[in-house]
Design an enzyme around this catalytic site. Structure first.
Site, PDB file in Angstrom:
ATOM      1  N   SER A   1      26.343  27.295 -25.790  1.00  0.00           N
ATOM      2  CA  SER A   1      26.396  28.305 -26.846  1.00  0.00           C
ATOM      3  C   SER A   1      25.679  29.558 -26.403  1.00  0.00           C
ATOM      4  O   SER A   1      24.856  29.547 -25.478  1.00  0.00           O
ATOM      5  CB  SER A   1      25.736  27.780 -28.125  1.00  0.00           C
ATOM      6  OG  SER A   1      24.345  27.628 -27.935  1.00  0.00           O
ATOM      7  N   LYS A   2      25.970  30.655 -27.089  1.00  0.00           N
ATOM      8  CA  LYS A   2      25.412  31.962 -26.740  1.00  0.00           C
ATOM      9  C   LYS A   2      23.903  32.010 -26.932  1.00  0.00           C
ATOM     10  O   LYS A   2      23.227  32.848 -26.355  1.00  0.00           O
ATOM     11  CB  LYS A   2      26.092  33.040 -27.589  1.00  0.00           C
ATOM     12  CG  LYS A   2      25.984  34.436 -26.994  1.00  0.00           C
ATOM     13  CD  LYS A   2      26.904  35.404 -27.690  1.00  0.00           C
ATOM     14  CE  LYS A   2      26.851  36.778 -27.052  1.00  0.00           C
ATOM     15  NZ  LYS A   2      27.341  36.808 -25.678  1.00  0.00           N
ATOM     16  N   ARG A   3      23.375  31.090 -27.730  1.00  0.00           N
ATOM     17  CA  ARG A   3      21.922  31.093 -27.972  1.00  0.00           C
ATOM     18  C   ARG A   3      21.132  30.847 -26.693  1.00  0.00           C
ATOM     19  O   ARG A   3      19.993  31.272 -26.570  1.00  0.00           O
ATOM     20  CB  ARG A   3      21.557  30.019 -29.004  1.00  0.00           C
ATOM     21  CG  ARG A   3      22.002  30.337 -30.422  1.00  0.00           C
ATOM     22  CD  ARG A   3      21.364  29.383 -31.412  1.00  0.00           C
ATOM     23  NE  ARG A   3      21.656  28.000 -31.089  1.00  0.00           N
ATOM     24  CZ  ARG A   3      22.764  27.359 -31.464  1.00  0.00           C
ATOM     25  NH1 ARG A   3      23.689  27.996 -32.167  1.00  0.00           N
ATOM     26  NH2 ARG A   3      22.964  26.101 -31.141  1.00  0.00           N
TER      27      ARG A   3
END
Length: 475
Positions: free
Chosen positions: A251-253
């Site tokens: 994920s982009k996190r």
């Protein structure tokens, strides 16, 4: 005939997981002399992002995964954008209702939200409770004619086992009593994925559906729809997830997940595709670097694993460096020239020579300016360890004598550079390491870098003299 499709939603950037799905579909199609289609699944209009379709097409073009059919590409099975096919879905939705395989549902959003809240509170899996299943056709028609808002839901049969013979996961069975009645058509006249994808895959003659494992739980509902329609279903292959280092879903996190992020940072499409191919697929050998042709020849869905794969950025960067070092000089210049920020004017031939000198040290195209700064910066980019060496009196003596001999040269080339350097070594009786480190520090402000005799030749006599003077004045 084998026909595969990549069917992204235009909700923003293309995720690297989506690119891997496209790659596997492309490789499988090409290996079997089949067709690879692009279809845009934009039925969720609320999440649609302006420009996303063009971005998807450009990203596939950058990756050289060219569809045989798709939006703007032609083909006999269009339109290839779902929002342009609404009348088709309406027809098949009504067919399902008429034959008793679907029904209108008049439940409000408020009721459904409350139902979900109660189910979660009681520890039950959320799902529709079938309240509208028993409404007669006459009552449903009357309510529709009165303008009551409704959706169309799939009627899941009770007491059946649905078996998915997945090309990656093998036999997976589902009990229909654990499936809820999925929405097929929304109240705004747009289909959900569940109806649109099976209608399109059938009409577009898709033979193999290759997609992420998150769609596996929906596959029994899709198989039922094929059955209700009287259509033969395609074969399914559900790919494992891409994971972060900690095992969580990529994920982009925790880092970049958009293909365009890697494109901007100077990763080559061939390297990224090679890397993604090995995230899930095991060729059964120690080979790690594959040409596009080798991937097409070797790829097999039988060798795709069930477990998620770690997206290891260090491995990708290493692989990208290997691809960069294999580029021909002109190809490397073509790919790096738009990125070069030089305060010094170089012609294309000189830029090719510069790139040849720094090519071994490049892991991404983005590094071209940092690795080539001695050529692109007018002022000496003095590094701390080089400055420390330049403060040494013996170093200063070496580069002063070198500068004097350089000034007496008619022309500086690689041969004359080596000659005057050795003359300095003999006159001052210094060892080779001290000699070359001193000259490098004086000319480049660095302790390490490309071959110094080739570097000096490229810089030319006057610039070398200016650099040495600047180095001496800095300490």
């Amino acid at each position: 005939m084998v026909r595969t499709r990549f069917a992204p939603s235009p909700t923003g950037y293309l995720h690297v997981g989506g690119l891997r799905t496209a790659l596997y579909a492309y490789l499988f199609a090409k290996q079997n002399k089949g067709d690879f289609l692009l279809r845009i699944e934009d039925t969720d209009q609320e999440r649609k992002v302006e420009g996303a379709i063009q971005n998807l097409k450009e990203t596939l073009e950058w990756a050289e995964l060219t569809p045989d059919e798709g939006p703007g590409l032609g083909g006999d099975h269009g339109p290839y954008i779902q929002s342009e096919r609404l009348d088709i879905y309406q027809k098949y939705a009504q067919k399902l209702v008429e034959e008793g395989h679907a029904y209108p549902c008049f439940c409000s959003e408020e009721r459904l939200d409350e139902l979900t809240r109660i189910q979660k509170m009681q520890g039950e899996p959320p799902g529709y409770d079938g309240k509208c299943r028993g409404i007669s056709k006459d009552e449903a028609q009357e309510r529709i004619e009165n303008g009551e808002e409704y959706v169309i839901r799939q009627r899941i049969p009770e007491g059946r086992e649905i078996v998915v013979n997945d090309l990656v996961r093998g036999r997976v069975s589902f009990e229909t009593d654990l499936l809820d009645d999925q929405i097929l058509m929304k109240s705004n006249g747009f289909p959900t994925y569940h109806l649109a994808n099976i209608v399109d895959d059938h009409l577009m003659e898709i033979s193999h559906v290759i997609r992420g494992e998150e769609w596996l739980p929906s596959t029994p509902k899709h198989l039922l729809l094929y059955e209700f329609m009287g259509w033969e279903s395609p074969k399914f292959a559900h790919l494992p997830l891409l994971l972060n280092d900690d095992g969580s879903k990529l994920s982009k996190r925790q880092g970049d997940v958009a293909v365009e992020d890697y494109q901007k940072k100077g990763y080559l499409s061939d390297a990224l595709l090679n890397f993604l191919a090995l995230l899930g697929w095991n060729p059964g050998t120690e080979q790690e670097i594959f040409t596009r042709e080798e991937l097409i020849e070797e790829f097999s869905l039988d060798q795709v694993g069930k477990s998620g794969s770690i997206f290891n950025l260090e491995k990708l960067t290493w692989m990208n460096g290997k691809y960069i070092r294999d580029l021909e000089p002109k190809k490397l210049l073509q790919k790096t020239q738009p990125r070069i920020e030089s305060e010094v004017e170089w012609n294309e031939d000189e830029l090719e020579r510069i790139l040849a000198l720094i090519q071994e040290s490049l892991d991404t195209l983005e590094e071209v300016n940092s690795e080539g700064k001695i050529f692109f910066k007018k002022e000496l980019p003095l590094e701390e360890d080089a400055k420390e060496l330049l403060e040494n009196s013996e170093t200063q003596e070496i580069i002063k004598l070198f500068s004097n001999k350089l000034e007496d040269l008619n022309q500086l080339d690689q041969g004359s550079f080596v000659d005057i350097s050795r003359a300095v070594q003999q006159e001052l009786d210094v060892d080779g390491k001290q000699l070359w480190l001193s000259i490098r520090a004086g000319l480049t402000g660095q302790m390490h870098g490309p071959e110094i005799h080739k570097t000096a030749e490229l810089m030319g006599k006057e610039w070398c003299l200016d650099r040495i003077q600047e180095a001496l004045e800095s300490v």
